[in-house]
Design an enzyme around this catalytic site. Structure first.
Site, short mmCIF file in Angstrom:
data_model
loop_
_atom_site.label_atom_id
_atom_site.label_comp_id
_atom_site.label_asym_id
_atom_site.label_seq_id
_atom_site.Cartn_x
_atom_site.Cartn_y
_atom_site.Cartn_z
N ASP A 129 0.73 -0.96 0.02
CA ASP A 129 -0.10 0.18 -0.07
C ASP A 129 0.78 1.03 -0.17
O ASP A 129 1.50 1.64 0.93
CB ASP A 129 -1.04 -0.07 1.29
CG ASP A 129 -1.92 -0.96 1.32
OD1 ASP A 129 -2.80 -1.00 -0.03
OD2 ASP A 129 -2.21 -1.78 2.05
N ASP A 159 -9.93 -5.69 -0.47
CA ASP A 159 -8.76 -5.02 0.43
C ASP A 159 -9.48 -4.20 1.50
O ASP A 159 -10.17 -3.23 1.43
CB ASP A 159 -7.83 -4.19 -0.30
CG ASP A 159 -6.62 -3.64 0.71
OD1 ASP A 159 -6.67 -3.99 1.81
OD2 ASP A 159 -5.88 -2.84 -0.01
#
Length: 208
Positions: A26, A168
């Site tokens: 991320d 996610d």
């Protein structure tokens, strides 16, 4: 990898090599999302030790400026947020593919899934956020299941059955079966794995 132990990163990279299928990285810029995560040096370090593909999720503004360097750093899958690119989304997807990476489009929970339907013939995967991008450890938003189903059905209806849906945010053993049944094939889990008393068992339980 946002939930990994960055003082013991090599061990956590090896854990992913042994127990998972992808490294999900991320990237946060403090602009598109409130937090800042990590950048090229960490991605390059993970890539040196990784035996599984790097899935780089860009939570950043103007993603097209940075995509070539992430590809060079070792990314094999790159997704960016539709909300950050808007009318430049198609060309950004094409840029990712031109660099030899799989291209993904990501959307937050408040972005209608229909907004990305015109782009589906240009993607290699779709990333549905089941929390709001920018923070680890958030609770799963139950309405995400219907959003996953809607995208999966649309992909199937236009002959893109091989394009996977990734999810996610708040993913764990508790909801992994429901997510799979809704149409998600790639499950991103951070805190549910790394904060578990037995991370290997948690990863195996989700796979099972």
């Amino acid at each position: 990898m946002l939930s990994a132990d960055f003082l013991n990163l090599r061990a956590d990279v090896e854990f992913v090599n042994e127990h998972a299928d992808l490294f999900h990285l991320d990237i946060m810029d403090g602009r598109f999302v409130p937090n800042i995560s990590y950048g090229f040096p960490v991605v390059e370090a993970i890539a040196r030790e990784a035996r599984k593909p790097l899935d780089v999720h860009l939570m950043i503004e103007e993603p097209w400026k940075y995509i070539p360097r992430f590809a060079k750093a070792g990314a094999r899958m790159i997704s960016f947020h539709f909300e950050a690119a808007l009318d430049r989304s198609a060309e950004t997807l094409e840029l990712i593919r031109s660099l030899g990476c799989k291209a993904g489009i990501a959307i937050n929970p408040d972005c209608p899934v229909e907004s990305i339907f015109p782009l589906l013939d240009k993607v290699d995967f779709v990333l549905i956020m089941s929390v709001f991008a920018g923070f680890g450890g958030q609770s799963f938003i139950p309405e995400s299941l219907e959003r996953i189903k809607a995208v999966r059905e649309r992909l199937d209806s236009i002959g893109l059955k091989d394009v996977p849906v990734e999810v996610d945010g708040g993913v764990s053993e508790k909801n992994s079966t429901s997510l799979y049944e809704a149409g998600a094939e790639i499950l991103v889990a951070g805190s549910a794995i790394f904060n578990s008393p037995d991370p290997a068992a948690a990863a195996q339980a989700m796979k099972a």
